[in-house]
Motif scaffolding. Sequence first.
Motif, PDB file in Angstrom:
ATOM      1  N   SER A 176       0.177   8.775  -4.725  1.00  0.00           N
ATOM      2  CA  SER A 176      -0.844   9.599  -4.080  1.00  0.00           C
ATOM      3  C   SER A 176      -1.931   9.924  -5.099  1.00  0.00           C
ATOM      4  O   SER A 176      -1.631  10.161  -6.265  1.00  0.00           O
ATOM      5  CB  SER A 176      -0.238  10.900  -3.554  1.00  0.00           C
ATOM      6  OG  SER A 176       0.662  10.628  -2.514  1.00  0.00           O
ATOM      7  N   GLU A 236      -6.482   8.161   2.043  1.00  0.00           N
ATOM      8  CA  GLU A 236      -5.766   8.375   0.787  1.00  0.00           C
ATOM      9  C   GLU A 236      -5.404   7.018   0.160  1.00  0.00           C
ATOM     10  O   GLU A 236      -5.590   6.806  -1.037  1.00  0.00           O
ATOM     11  CB  GLU A 236      -4.509   9.206   1.054  1.00  0.00           C
ATOM     12  CG  GLU A 236      -3.803   9.685  -0.174  1.00  0.00           C
ATOM     13  CD  GLU A 236      -2.690  10.674   0.138  1.00  0.00           C
ATOM     14  OE1 GLU A 236      -1.632  10.570  -0.501  1.00  0.00           O
ATOM     15  OE2 GLU A 236      -2.869  11.546   1.017  1.00  0.00           O
ATOM     16  N   GLN A 237      -4.911   6.110   0.992  1.00  0.00           N
ATOM     17  CA  GLN A 237      -4.573   4.769   0.501  1.00  0.00           C
ATOM     18  C   GLN A 237      -5.829   4.021   0.062  1.00  0.00           C
ATOM     19  O   GLN A 237      -5.822   3.337  -0.959  1.00  0.00           O
ATOM     20  CB  GLN A 237      -3.851   3.964   1.575  1.00  0.00           C
ATOM     21  CG  GLN A 237      -2.436   4.405   1.828  1.00  0.00           C
ATOM     22  CD  GLN A 237      -1.778   3.559   2.903  1.00  0.00           C
ATOM     23  OE1 GLN A 237      -2.425   3.076   3.820  1.00  0.00           O
ATOM     24  NE2 GLN A 237      -0.471   3.392   2.780  1.00  0.00           N
ATOM     25  N   LEU A 277       0.820  -1.204   0.000  1.00  0.00           N
ATOM     26  CA  LEU A 277       0.000   0.000   0.000  1.00  0.00           C
ATOM     27  C   LEU A 277       0.857   1.258   0.000  1.00  0.00           C
ATOM     28  O   LEU A 277       0.465   2.270  -0.580  1.00  0.00           O
ATOM     29  CB  LEU A 277      -0.949   0.009   1.197  1.00  0.00           C
ATOM     30  CG  LEU A 277      -1.982  -1.118   1.245  1.00  0.00           C
ATOM     31  CD1 LEU A 277      -2.909  -0.938   2.429  1.00  0.00           C
ATOM     32  CD2 LEU A 277      -2.759  -1.223  -0.040  1.00  0.00           C
ATOM     33  N   ASP A 278       2.037   1.188   0.632  1.00  0.00           N
ATOM     34  CA  ASP A 278       2.922   2.346   0.654  1.00  0.00           C
ATOM     35  C   ASP A 278       3.481   2.659  -0.731  1.00  0.00           C
ATOM     36  O   ASP A 278       3.880   3.779  -1.002  1.00  0.00           O
ATOM     37  CB  ASP A 278       4.072   2.132   1.636  1.00  0.00           C
ATOM     38  CG  ASP A 278       3.581   2.067   3.078  1.00  0.00           C
ATOM     39  OD1 ASP A 278       2.518   2.643   3.375  1.00  0.00           O
ATOM     40  OD2 ASP A 278       4.263   1.417   3.895  1.00  0.00           O
ATOM     41  N   ALA A 279       3.502   1.674  -1.605  1.00  0.00           N
ATOM     42  CA  ALA A 279       4.041   1.857  -2.946  1.00  0.00           C
ATOM     43  C   ALA A 279       3.039   2.523  -3.892  1.00  0.00           C
ATOM     44  O   ALA A 279       3.409   2.911  -4.990  1.00  0.00           O
ATOM     45  CB  ALA A 279       4.462   0.510  -3.526  1.00  0.00           C
ATOM     46  N   ALA A 284      -1.261  -7.540   0.976  1.00  0.00           N
ATOM     47  CA  ALA A 284      -0.580  -6.446   1.684  1.00  0.00           C
ATOM     48  C   ALA A 284      -0.641  -6.627   3.203  1.00  0.00           C
ATOM     49  O   ALA A 284      -0.165  -5.768   3.942  1.00  0.00           O
ATOM     50  CB  ALA A 284      -1.203  -5.107   1.299  1.00  0.00           C
ATOM     51  N   ILE A 314      -8.340   1.479   6.694  1.00  0.00           N
ATOM     52  CA  ILE A 314      -7.022   1.946   6.269  1.00  0.00           C
ATOM     53  C   ILE A 314      -7.113   3.442   5.982  1.00  0.00           C
ATOM     54  O   ILE A 314      -8.201   3.998   5.834  1.00  0.00           O
ATOM     55  CB  ILE A 314      -6.481   1.182   5.030  1.00  0.00           C
ATOM     56  CG1 ILE A 314      -7.404   1.334   3.825  1.00  0.00           C
ATOM     57  CG2 ILE A 314      -6.262  -0.272   5.357  1.00  0.00           C
ATOM     58  CD1 ILE A 314      -6.856   0.695   2.548  1.00  0.00           C
ATOM     59  N   ASP A 315      -5.966   4.080   5.900  1.00  0.00           N
ATOM     60  CA  ASP A 315      -5.871   5.507   5.626  1.00  0.00           C
ATOM     61  C   ASP A 315      -6.707   5.872   4.401  1.00  0.00           C
ATOM     62  O   ASP A 315      -6.696   5.144   3.394  1.00  0.00           O
ATOM     63  CB  ASP A 315      -4.387   5.844   5.394  1.00  0.00           C
ATOM     64  CG  ASP A 315      -4.190   7.262   4.912  1.00  0.00           C
ATOM     65  OD1 ASP A 315      -4.325   8.186   5.728  1.00  0.00           O
ATOM     66  OD2 ASP A 315      -3.928   7.430   3.694  1.00  0.00           O
ATOM     67  N   CYS A 349      -3.217  -6.414   5.185  1.00  0.00           N
ATOM     68  CA  CYS A 349      -3.914  -5.210   5.620  1.00  0.00           C
ATOM     69  C   CYS A 349      -5.380  -5.514   5.954  1.00  0.00           C
ATOM     70  O   CYS A 349      -6.185  -5.751   5.051  1.00  0.00           O
ATOM     71  CB  CYS A 349      -3.824  -4.173   4.501  1.00  0.00           C
ATOM     72  SG  CYS A 349      -4.585  -2.623   4.926  1.00  0.00           S
TER      73      CYS A 349
END
Length: 180
Positions: free
Chosen positions: A7, A150-151, A2-4, A46, A147-148, A48
């Motif tokens: 935005s 934006e993600q 998810l960090d990859a 992920a 989850i966040d 998550c």
Amino acid sequence: MLDALPSPTRSLDDLSREERAFTFAHFTCEHAWVIGNILRNALRTADCPAIIHISLSSSQTLFHSPSMPGCMPDDEAQTRRKAATVLRWGHSTWYLHCKFNGDEKRFSESYGLTVDEKARYSLEGGGYPIFVKGLEGVAGSVVLSGIDGEQAHMVLLKALEEYRELRNDFRSPMRSMTVK
């Protein structure tokens, strides 16, 4: 994983075009099943935990599942709030987040929401509209909670893109068979 993700855009025009780009010819429980499983598999990969919820504007649930253990009861409440936001304003929750820069007070004042009404909606990303060709308004929503924001928006976007690619390239073995 998810960090990859990149935005998401914050341009309201771009977000509006993005939402309309996923207009379906029709939308059934079969569509929801495939999209829901794409999301579940991506989130499990992920590692998550999140709630995945797909429903029609009539409130009929077509898909509802945690991606894996670790979801909290608040995630269920947030799912309802995100779906309600999408259905009322006809945009993703990320679109509304960007429109009001995440300012819940400004959002509430802009629409004249009472305290009780304000509690029914969310500006956190993760709610996405389902549009169907020929239908005015929103047919339903796809929601991720846990989850966040934006993600969550980007995960939804990537899942819808994957679904579109699957549908465009899909050739059913049954359709290619000739019956004698």
